[in-house]
Design a protein around this motif. Sequence first.
Motif, PDB file in Angstrom:
ATOM      1  N   UNK A 199      -1.848 -15.541 168.329  1.00 33.06           N
ATOM      2  CA  UNK A 199      -2.294 -15.062 167.026  1.00 33.06           C
ATOM      3  C   UNK A 199      -3.058 -13.753 167.162  1.00 33.06           C
ATOM      4  N   UNK A 200      -3.359 -13.139 166.016  1.00 32.33           N
ATOM      5  CA  UNK A 200      -4.200 -11.941 166.029  1.00 32.33           C
ATOM      6  C   UNK A 200      -5.575 -12.258 166.601  1.00 32.33           C
ATOM      7  N   UNK A 201      -6.073 -13.459 166.320  1.00 35.62           N
ATOM      8  CA  UNK A 201      -7.379 -13.861 166.850  1.00 35.62           C
ATOM      9  C   UNK A 201      -7.337 -13.963 168.375  1.00 35.62           C
ATOM     10  N   UNK A 207      -9.087  -8.516 173.833  1.00 32.67           N
ATOM     11  CA  UNK A 207      -9.665  -7.175 173.845  1.00 32.67           C
ATOM     12  C   UNK A 207     -11.169  -7.217 174.107  1.00 32.67           C
ATOM     13  N   UNK A 208     -11.844  -8.190 173.552  1.00 31.45           N
ATOM     14  CA  UNK A 208     -13.280  -8.332 173.793  1.00 31.45           C
ATOM     15  C   UNK A 208     -13.538  -8.688 175.249  1.00 31.45           C
ATOM     16  N   UNK A 226      -2.624  -8.110 181.081  1.00 29.46           N
ATOM     17  CA  UNK A 226      -1.377  -8.691 180.648  1.00 29.46           C
ATOM     18  C   UNK A 226      -1.119  -8.487 179.153  1.00 29.46           C
ATOM     19  N   UNK A 227       0.159  -8.483 178.761  1.00 30.96           N
ATOM     20  CA  UNK A 227       0.534  -8.375 177.351  1.00 30.96           C
ATOM     21  C   UNK A 227       0.031  -9.591 176.556  1.00 30.96           C
ATOM     22  N   UNK A 228       0.414 -10.767 177.023  1.00 37.91           N
ATOM     23  CA  UNK A 228       0.143 -12.007 176.303  1.00 37.91           C
ATOM     24  C   UNK A 228      -1.275 -12.479 176.618  1.00 37.91           C
ATOM     25  N   UNK A 229      -2.118 -12.701 175.612  1.00 35.15           N
ATOM     26  CA  UNK A 229      -3.495 -13.130 175.898  1.00 35.15           C
ATOM     27  C   UNK A 229      -3.600 -14.500 176.549  1.00 35.15           C
ATOM     28  N   UNK A 230      -2.520 -15.275 176.555  1.00 33.74           N
ATOM     29  CA  UNK A 230      -2.549 -16.558 177.261  1.00 33.74           C
ATOM     30  C   UNK A 230      -2.376 -16.383 178.770  1.00 33.74           C
ATOM     31  N   UNK A 231      -1.880 -15.228 179.203  1.00 32.18           N
ATOM     32  CA  UNK A 231      -1.703 -14.951 180.626  1.00 32.18           C
ATOM     33  C   UNK A 231      -2.980 -14.286 181.137  1.00 32.18           C
ATOM     34  N   UNK A 233      -8.862 -14.654 179.286  1.00 31.53           N
ATOM     35  CA  UNK A 233      -9.641 -14.610 178.050  1.00 31.53           C
ATOM     36  C   UNK A 233      -9.530 -15.923 177.294  1.00 31.53           C
ATOM     37  N   UNK A 234      -8.462 -16.652 177.545  1.00 27.84           N
ATOM     38  CA  UNK A 234      -8.269 -18.006 177.021  1.00 27.84           C
ATOM     39  C   UNK A 234      -8.095 -18.915 178.230  1.00 27.84           C
TER      40      UNK A 234
END
Length: 297
Positions: free
Chosen positions: A248-250, A256-257, A124-129, A156-157
């Motif tokens: 955020x960038x974080x 990515x990790x 997904x684009x958004x790391x919250x998804x 990831x989150x």
Amino acid sequence: MSDTLAAEKARASAWFRQLRDEIVAAFEALEDSHATGPFAELPPGRFDVTETRRDAPDGGDAGGGLMSVMRGGRVFEKVGVNVSTVYGSLGEQAQAAMAARKGIPGMADDPRFWASGISLVAHMRNPHVPAVHMNTRMFWTPHAWWFGGGSDLNPCIEYDEDTAHFHDTQKAHLDPHGAAHYPRLKEWADEYFYIPHRKRARGVGGIFMDDYCTGEWEADFALTQDIGRAFLPAFVTLVERRRGQGFSDADKDTQLIHRGLYAEYNLVYDRGTKFGLATGHDANAVLMSLPPLAKWV
């Protein structure tokens, strides 16, 4: 081949194609409806569809399918939805592996096989998804037949309410087949989607089964269909809930990790990846599960 067996194969193959069509339409609708929030300024993504084929050793017809991949959308950074029906003879390595793992005698005497299924991975684009994986399949040899598959969530989150919704939806689809199915398939997923060299799970689990055969084809097929039917209501709600959140960038670095972890599992442990490459299926289709970008620390 008996008329009954031919009909069962045709029904299974048609069902996987129908599920593929429903998912592709639903994912493109998510792209269209994402009008505000991160990446909403991008054009809505669309699937590129390519026919795939399995290379038979003698050059004859060995089946194939469709590889549908969307890249660079508003919501999906990369998502693949593959469907295939392949057949032929298993090579010696695949025969030995199947005989050892499944305890099927006589594979060397008659190594014919037929397999059909759908396989999906979404990054997904958004790391919250959360990223997600789903597949269902039917496999036949002259010695045995079985169903397999499931779906698992890979955020990831992590959000507890998202994990609960994903699992609750799957349970609701499995319970009509018997109360024992969900806890058994959940445990199966926890064991299968585990990364030994990292000593951790790939994600927050889901459901999974393999080598599933009660001897009642209709009942087993119905269970497999409901595993597939559970996917969209389990996942789309989470996409709609999280796709508009800022990040955020974080957060992106965390994503990515985590994708690196996903890639490690699929390249080292995933049985479907190993089977697809070992039996000569289109390598791009087999490896479509890999993320577009990943990072290792």
